[in-house]
Design a protein around this motif. Structure first.
Motif, PDB file in Angstrom:
ATOM      1  N   ILE A  18       0.721  -1.181   0.327  1.00 28.05           N
ATOM      2  CA  ILE A  18       0.531   0.581   0.114  1.00 28.05           C
ATOM      3  C   ILE A  18       0.871   1.579   0.241  1.00 28.05           C
ATOM      4  O   ILE A  18       0.834   1.884  -0.573  1.00 28.05           O
ATOM      5  CB  ILE A  18      -1.444  -0.139   1.147  1.00 28.05           C
ATOM      6  CG1 ILE A  18      -1.720  -1.183   1.322  1.00 28.05           C
ATOM      7  CG2 ILE A  18      -1.919   1.201   1.437  1.00 28.05           C
ATOM      8  CD1 ILE A  18      -3.318  -1.223   2.239  1.00 28.05           C
ATOM      9  N   PHE A  22       1.332   4.528  -2.941  1.00 31.42           N
ATOM     10  CA  PHE A  22       1.222   5.816  -2.507  1.00 31.42           C
ATOM     11  C   PHE A  22       2.353   6.311  -3.237  1.00 31.42           C
ATOM     12  O   PHE A  22       1.996   7.619  -3.483  1.00 31.42           O
ATOM     13  CB  PHE A  22       0.636   5.742  -1.146  1.00 31.42           C
ATOM     14  CG  PHE A  22       0.501   7.054  -1.119  1.00 31.42           C
ATOM     15  CD1 PHE A  22      -0.531   7.738  -0.894  1.00 31.42           C
ATOM     16  CD2 PHE A  22       1.749   8.517  -0.218  1.00 31.42           C
ATOM     17  CE1 PHE A  22      -0.776   9.354  -1.033  1.00 31.42           C
ATOM     18  CE2 PHE A  22       1.045   9.200   0.274  1.00 31.42           C
ATOM     19  CZ  PHE A  22       0.581  10.029  -0.283  1.00 31.42           C
ATOM     20  N   GLU A  28      -3.717   4.664  -7.318  1.00 34.10           N
ATOM     21  CA  GLU A  28      -5.223   3.934  -7.699  1.00 34.10           C
ATOM     22  C   GLU A  28      -4.515   2.745  -8.496  1.00 34.10           C
ATOM     23  O   GLU A  28      -5.232   1.354  -7.937  1.00 34.10           O
ATOM     24  CB  GLU A  28      -6.430   4.967  -8.659  1.00 34.10           C
ATOM     25  CG  GLU A  28      -6.763   5.868  -7.678  1.00 34.10           C
ATOM     26  CD  GLU A  28      -7.267   7.042  -8.574  1.00 34.10           C
ATOM     27  OE1 GLU A  28      -7.939   6.883  -9.450  1.00 34.10           O
ATOM     28  OE2 GLU A  28      -7.339   8.707  -7.674  1.00 34.10           O
ATOM     29  N   ALA A  31      -2.890  -0.248  -6.762  1.00 26.53           N
ATOM     30  CA  ALA A  31      -3.309  -1.106  -5.184  1.00 26.53           C
ATOM     31  C   ALA A  31      -4.379  -1.915  -5.967  1.00 26.53           C
ATOM     32  O   ALA A  31      -4.517  -2.576  -5.209  1.00 26.53           O
ATOM     33  CB  ALA A  31      -4.415   0.439  -4.841  1.00 26.53           C
ATOM     34  N   LEU A  66      -6.129   0.064   3.889  1.00 23.23           N
ATOM     35  CA  LEU A  66      -6.560   1.911   2.826  1.00 23.23           C
ATOM     36  C   LEU A  66      -7.670   2.472   4.276  1.00 23.23           C
ATOM     37  O   LEU A  66      -8.118   3.915   3.989  1.00 23.23           O
ATOM     38  CB  LEU A  66      -7.287   2.095   2.079  1.00 23.23           C
ATOM     39  CG  LEU A  66      -6.057   1.614   0.467  1.00 23.23           C
ATOM     40  CD1 LEU A  66      -6.921   1.102  -0.330  1.00 23.23           C
ATOM     41  CD2 LEU A  66      -4.739   2.143   0.361  1.00 23.23           C
ATOM     42  N   ALA A  83      -8.610   3.515  -2.859  1.00 20.54           N
ATOM     43  CA  ALA A  83      -7.986   4.139  -2.517  1.00 20.54           C
ATOM     44  C   ALA A  83      -7.441   5.837  -3.059  1.00 20.54           C
ATOM     45  O   ALA A  83      -7.377   6.596  -2.346  1.00 20.54           O
ATOM     46  CB  ALA A  83      -6.542   3.662  -4.266  1.00 20.54           C
TER      47      ALA A  83
END
Length: 513
Positions: A18, A22, A28, A31, A66, A83
């Motif tokens: 994750i 990021f 997006e 993720a 998340l 996300a």
């Protein structure tokens, strides 16, 4: 310490992915791909029936990572959408936990069960031990009637072959307040009206089905925006990572934080303030006792002894107040003990106050060993986010930061030996004692972990107004071993305590008040 075994490694891997997503150019999409990257087509499935089940559970764990609850998940919503929502989120929720129903095994209800080890012995000790008529003999074997069984376990203790066992639902059995039960679907569900955020269900579940809702994306967003994000590290962190706490400070700054404060600094304030409060409360009790004694002597020494007289304004003991899980217990389940609880604030409270004075526009992040601090942080306007030890470790992995390769960076203020000892059971009481000029006035008692029995013990103390052992300062820790036993800790508690002791022995003693 979290005991969910392989589930911990799985959770950490997902957190690392994750964070890397990021930090990438396309959060997006990266993720969205996490379940497929972890369980590619053709891979041998390590845990579940098929790769699709594995991916579904990884998706749920990612949703929790998340910061979202699984209970509200629509299966048609992709991780890319979650996300995006995480980056748009303005507020965090006060509900800190979520249950992954896909991972939940729907364990059978707690019951007493006769196994195949039953020998059908002539003595029938199980039959004679049961006071409720729940045990009977059918075809020469013991059988338990669940409708009559009170789960007293007398038959379990009586059986010479250990043929009778108690079958438990780990999460339900671990919860000291009955906040987690099966819902109408047969899977675990958390009652947040009862939940004290102790995290015991997280540690107990062997399937890793109970999950914290992470705030890691909110923290990373604040760092990315250029804000002064300040990490406040709990005293128990000294036993969790390799290297010194001074190297750890450098590593945390490399991870993007503007500055790092030891919460042991706030622990010093808590210990000294609590010591003053303890002294004042016990002084009042002694004054009243002397007054009663004089009255008794003047009346010729007849009648009831003054020590047994009751007065609402006199207290013979005080409990500590630094454990967030204990404070939630008082708030939701034990208002009767509130008058005996110290009014002193927690180390996190005082540290956050110090940080906000030094950096008024900062974003404060408490680095925590447990989920209970998320509940406390939500109620404190000076604390913006909570990051647990597991999440910090994942951040180091994602950013390839080696603590042992970092130089040492000093803290704004050196904390005392006693403040750094807040991380393990007994440390708070000893710190309060060390803060007083008259240390002999403190007679400590340690509640090492909240469970059904220790809660009954506290209720008894609250009702009688005094402790059986004659102690006058009760330290209450929600987790066994103290904060080093928190659900988000990574090191063995004994090893962690040894590391903290090594640090504290090099530290100065706390100033007496």
């Amino acid at each position: 310490m979290n005991n969910a075994g392989q589930a911990i490694h799985l959770k950490k891997e997902i957190l690392v992915r994750i964070i890397k997503a990021f930090l990438s150019d396309n959060f997006e999409e990266q993720a969205r791909l996490i379940p497929y990257a972890m369980r590619p087509k053709g891979m041998e499935v390590p845990y579940r029936c098929c790769v699709y089940k594995e991916r579904a559970i990884i998706k749920d764990r990612t949703i929790a990572g998340l910061g979202f609850p699984i209970e509200e998940d629509d299966e048609t919503v992709s991780l890319a959408t979650y996300a995006k929502k995480a980056t748009e989120r303005k507020e965090i929720s006060d509900k800190n936990l979520t249950v992954l129903q896909a991972a939940c095994q729907g364990c059978k209800t707690n019951r007493i069960y006769v196994t195949d080890l039953c020998q059908g012995c002539i003595a029938r000790p199980c039959l004679s031990s049961c006071k409720f008529g729940a045990v009977s003999i059918i075809n020469g074997r013991s059988v338990i009637d669940d409708s009559k069984c009170k789960k007293c376990q007398m038959c379990v203790q009586a059986c010479p072959y250990n043929a009778i066992v108690k079958i438990t639902v780990p999460c339900e059995d671990a919860c000291p307040v009955g906040a987690i039960k099966k819902d109408e679907t047969g899977f675990a569900s958390i009652d947040f009206e009862k939940c004290i955020s102790c995290g015991k269900c997280i540690s107990a579940c062997p399937f890793g089905a109970v999950h914290e809702r992470s705030q890691i994306i909110d923290i990373l967003k604040a760092i990315k925006s250029g804000k002064k994000v300040i990490a406040m590290v709990a005293p128990s962190i000294a036993g969790q990572f390799p290297g010194s706490i001074y190297q750890l400070k450098t590593a945390i700054k490399k991870a993007g934080f503007y500055d790092v404060y030891e919460v042991a600094q706030g622990a010093d304030i808590t210990a000294q303030t609590e010591a003053k409060e303890f002294s004042e409360r016990m002084h009042l009790a002694n004054e009243k006792a002397t007054e009663w004694l004089n009255e008794w002597v003047n009346e010729g020494g007849y009648g009831e002894k003054p020590e047994t007289q009751e007065d609402d304004n006199v207290q013979h003991f005080m409990t500590t107040s630094c454990c967030a899980g204990y404070n939630q217990l008082i708030k939701k389940h034990m208002p009767e003990i509130k008058p005996f609880v110290s009014d002193t604030k927690t180390p996190m409270y005082y540290t956050a106050e110090i940080v906000k004075q030094a950096y008024p526009d900062s974003v404060t992040v408490f680095v925590s060993p447990c989920v209970a601090k998320r509940a406390e942080g939500y109620e404190n306007p000076n604390v913006d986010y909570i990051m647990n030890f597991e999440e910090l470790g994942a951040l180091f992995v994602a950013k390839k930061i080696e603590i042992l390769e970092c130089e040492e960076t000093p803290y704004v203020k050196e904390s005392s030996k006693q403040g750094r000892n807040f991380g393990f059971s007994g440390g708070v009481a000893e710190s309060v004692k060390a803060s007083l000029k008259n240390e002999n006035s403190v007679k400590p008692c340690i509640i090492n972990g909240l469970n059904k029995e220790s809660i009954r013990q506290l209720r008894k103390y609250a009702k009688s107004g005094e402790c059986d052992s004659g102690c006058n300062l009760i330290e209450v820790m929600c987790c066994e071993g103290g904060c080093i036993g928190g659900n988000a800790t990574m090191n063995n508690p004994k090893t962690a305590k040894k590391l903290i002791n090594e640090l504290s022995e090099k530290s100065q003693d706390i100033e007496k008040v």
